[in-house]
Scaffold this active site. Sequence first.
Site, PDB file in Angstrom:
ATOM      1  N   ASN A  75       0.844  -1.194   0.000  1.00 17.35           N
ATOM      2  CA  ASN A  75       0.000   0.000   0.000  1.00 17.35           C
ATOM      3  C   ASN A  75       0.885   1.253   0.000  1.00 17.35           C
ATOM      4  OD1 ASN A  75      -1.891   2.068   0.704  1.00 17.35           O
ATOM      5  ND2 ASN A  75      -3.199   0.502   1.611  1.00 17.35           N
ATOM      6  N   HIS A  90     -10.582  -5.317  -5.888  1.00 17.33           N
ATOM      7  CA  HIS A  90      -9.368  -5.533  -5.100  1.00 17.33           C
ATOM      8  C   HIS A  90      -9.722  -5.769  -3.641  1.00 17.33           C
ATOM      9  CE1 HIS A  90     -10.175  -1.353  -3.983  1.00 17.33           C
ATOM     10  NE2 HIS A  90      -9.285  -1.447  -3.004  1.00 17.33           N
TER      11      HIS A  90
HETATM   12  O1  LIG Z   1      -7.608   2.018   2.109  1.00 21.78           O
HETATM   13  P1  LIG Z   1      -8.932   2.470   1.594  1.00 21.78           P
HETATM   14  O2  LIG Z   1      -9.694   1.412   0.868  1.00 21.78           O
HETATM   15  O3  LIG Z   1      -8.840   3.718   0.795  1.00 21.78           O
HETATM   16  O4  LIG Z   1      -9.758   2.873   2.913  1.00 21.78           O
HETATM   17  C1  LIG Z   1     -10.880   2.216   3.405  1.00 21.78           C
HETATM   18  O5  LIG Z   1     -10.541   1.053   4.138  1.00 21.78           O
HETATM   19  C2  LIG Z   1      -9.786   1.242   5.330  1.00 21.78           C
HETATM   20  C3  LIG Z   1      -9.639  -0.094   6.017  1.00 21.78           C
HETATM   21  O6  LIG Z   1     -10.870  -0.671   6.341  1.00 21.78           O
HETATM   22  C4  LIG Z   1     -10.447   2.258   6.259  1.00 21.78           C
HETATM   23  O7  LIG Z   1      -9.575   2.554   7.321  1.00 21.78           O
HETATM   24  C5  LIG Z   1     -10.805   3.549   5.517  1.00 21.78           C
HETATM   25  O8  LIG Z   1     -11.535   4.399   6.369  1.00 21.78           O
HETATM   26  C6  LIG Z   1     -11.623   3.200   4.280  1.00 21.78           C
HETATM   27  O9  LIG Z   1     -11.969   4.357   3.545  1.00 21.78           O
END
Ligand SMILES: O=P(O)(O)O[C@H]1O[C@H](CO)[C@@H](O)[C@H](O)[C@H]1O
Lengths: 350, 350
Positions: A76, A165
């Site tokens: 990430n 994903h």
């Molecule tokens: O990483 P992403 O998909 O942008 O973010 C999403 O998933 C994460 C993990 O559940 C959360 O903490 C975020 O608030 C949500 O918007």
Amino acid sequence: MQFVATEHQHRRLNPLNGTWVLVCPHRTQRPWSGQQEKAQKNELPDFDPTNPLCPGVTRPNGIQTPAYESTYVFENDFPALVEQVPAPPNSDDPLFQVAPAHGNCRVMCFHPKSNLTLPTMTSAEIVVVINEWINQFNELSSKYAWVQIFENKGAAMGCSNPHPHCQIWSCSFLPTEPQLKQERLRAYYATNDRPLLGDYVERELQRRERIVIDNPDWLVVVPFWATWPFETMLISRNNNKRINDLTLDQRYNLAVTIKELTTKYDNLFQCSFPYSMGWHGAPTGPEHAHASSAHWTLHAIYYPPLLRSATVRKFMVGFELLAMAQRDLTPEQAAQRLREVDGTCHYLDK
Amino acid sequence: MQFVATEHQHRRLNPLNGTWVLVCPHRTQRPWSGQQEKAQKNELPDFDPTNPLCPGVTRPNGIQTPAYESTYVFENDFPALVEQVPAPPNSDDPLFQVAPAHGNCRVMCFHPKSNLTLPTMTSAEIVVVINEWINQFNELSSKYAWVQIFENKGAAMGCSNPHPHCQIWSCSFLPTEPQLKQERLRAYYATNDRPLLGDYVERELQRRERIVIDNPDWLVVVPFWATWPFETMLISRNNNKRINDLTLDQRYNLAVTIKELTTKYDNLFQCSFPYSMGWHGAPTGPEHAHASSAHWTLHAIYYPPLLRSATVRKFMVGFELLAMAQRDLTPEQAAQRLREVDGTCHYLDK
Ligand SMILES: O=P(O)(O)O[C@H]1O[C@H](CO)[C@@H](O)[C@H](O)[C@H]1O
Ligand SMILES: O=P(O)(O)O[C@H]1O[C@H](CO)[C@@H](O)[C@H](O)[C@H]1O
């Protein structure tokens, strides 16, 4: 007056975390003039040159996503958890307790095409996803106590990118929910000498009130203690402990089960059904490698927010945040609707 | 490398319920292309003849809302909890535990005008709201173990009606969160001979890192263990146990504090700031009337979802649902922003 679960409010205990949920089936009759979700559009292109998850696109940090052809996993770019951070100082004040957190966050694309989702992929393509989950789990579980594989699907579930994903967040510690589950499953095993979810599967198979999908390897039920309207649990019937002990046959049947369940979800309100889902199994890492996992049963949980239609969701707010979980239809009613809706042909193919 | 809370992820313990929150301050830098909230429009009329909460309008069940001039309380037309329901049968299976639930649900309008909110009402009008909270609490607490006063504000928090109002749900039992709090506060008191939140207030006043508003009767802080981005706690500094033991002066200062806090919220992103808020104090009803409440301190909690702007919220999804709470800026950073933003003049009046 006699008690009728579909008419009379009551509470149910979630034996996996010790919390109660308030079931209020008569509430579904109230009118709704609150927020409506945008219906998800189907007109995504299969390739979007501005989407960093698409093959060949350059991400904001300058790294190019390769021209991948099946799944693709990468670190990430904005991880919540990284491995190298200094530990916070100790505090002996019970009101200001801090603890270290190390980890790793990965993103895993399911398919090169942006306009596919698990229910519109083939079972063979889903097997590839499962195999990659297992690869990742094998690697990360050697180091981390908890490897959380999860998918946020749909804008309503905070998904920030429409490309199919999931994410894999690994932690050096057991997070709250797994920790509670670990304690509860262990206590049940100590008393009954059997895994809680093994017993639960047996009882659901006898009662047949909450079953959505039932095949030799997997059982999908709306749990007796479900909090989200159409929440389901997909439970191993083979006493699997972790995702990486599935046989090839079990993986294939899992792919078929996932395709069937997510097709049912999409068909229920004729939309790309949003949800958060994830896998729970026995803890891992050096700390847990030699501990018994006899009390665990591998399972996935689906938390979908929709309640009445493609655009009206259940909000977990005021009373739910301050007091307790509350649901508006019984788990049995939700299970019946999911059982009866077609799971073989996706509404887009009709 | 030295630990810096605003740079390095860590966990913090919520001593009120025993769960941990993962703090990941570096996450706020990630780009966002997910769901955007609709900015709340300000162009509501002060009277809407189709809104059942407006004075004089006939509700869907045929009852006419009277031409009220300050607050107005009525029984929810679609209550989650009613008093008269048969109890569910007992079960001795630990996997299928059911318990009875009796209760009552009321709606309380804050003001006859639809286009006002607490921050745009006068302190004198807010005192009227507080007095009515106390009236209701006096009546309901004689019967029920838990009286949950809460406000869902804004479509993003599932509020189904824009008219300024809150709800009061009363329960014959202690719900999950209050039950956990009851146990934790009691344990702390047993060890320290002082109420946990009394000690907490003192320590926050010494440290001065998380204070938002500070006056002789009330302290507003972003709790050390806050999970929502701009979550705050409004805590009594007078060792009050329940909302109905506030003096007239304390009520007036509460009105001023609420107006200041909600004005700060609105000014932060120049929008009508959505939130769920509610009151927690010592349990009530015949069961708790004679029990000691020495371990309790009256407080309100605000859970606002917005993270970056009027349209980008924090989603509590995937990892949060399956593993643990996670936040993207430190409580200290949130407190500083709320402390510095103007709390005296509402942006609409500028
Ligand atoms: O990483 P992403 O998909 O942008 O973010 C999403 O998933 C994460 C993990 O559940 C959360 O903490 C975020 O608030 C949500 O918007
Ligand atoms: O009664 P309302 O405001 O329509 O409903 C709202 O608040 C309730 C109590 O927090 C929730 O259960 C609902 O999901 C939410 O939409």
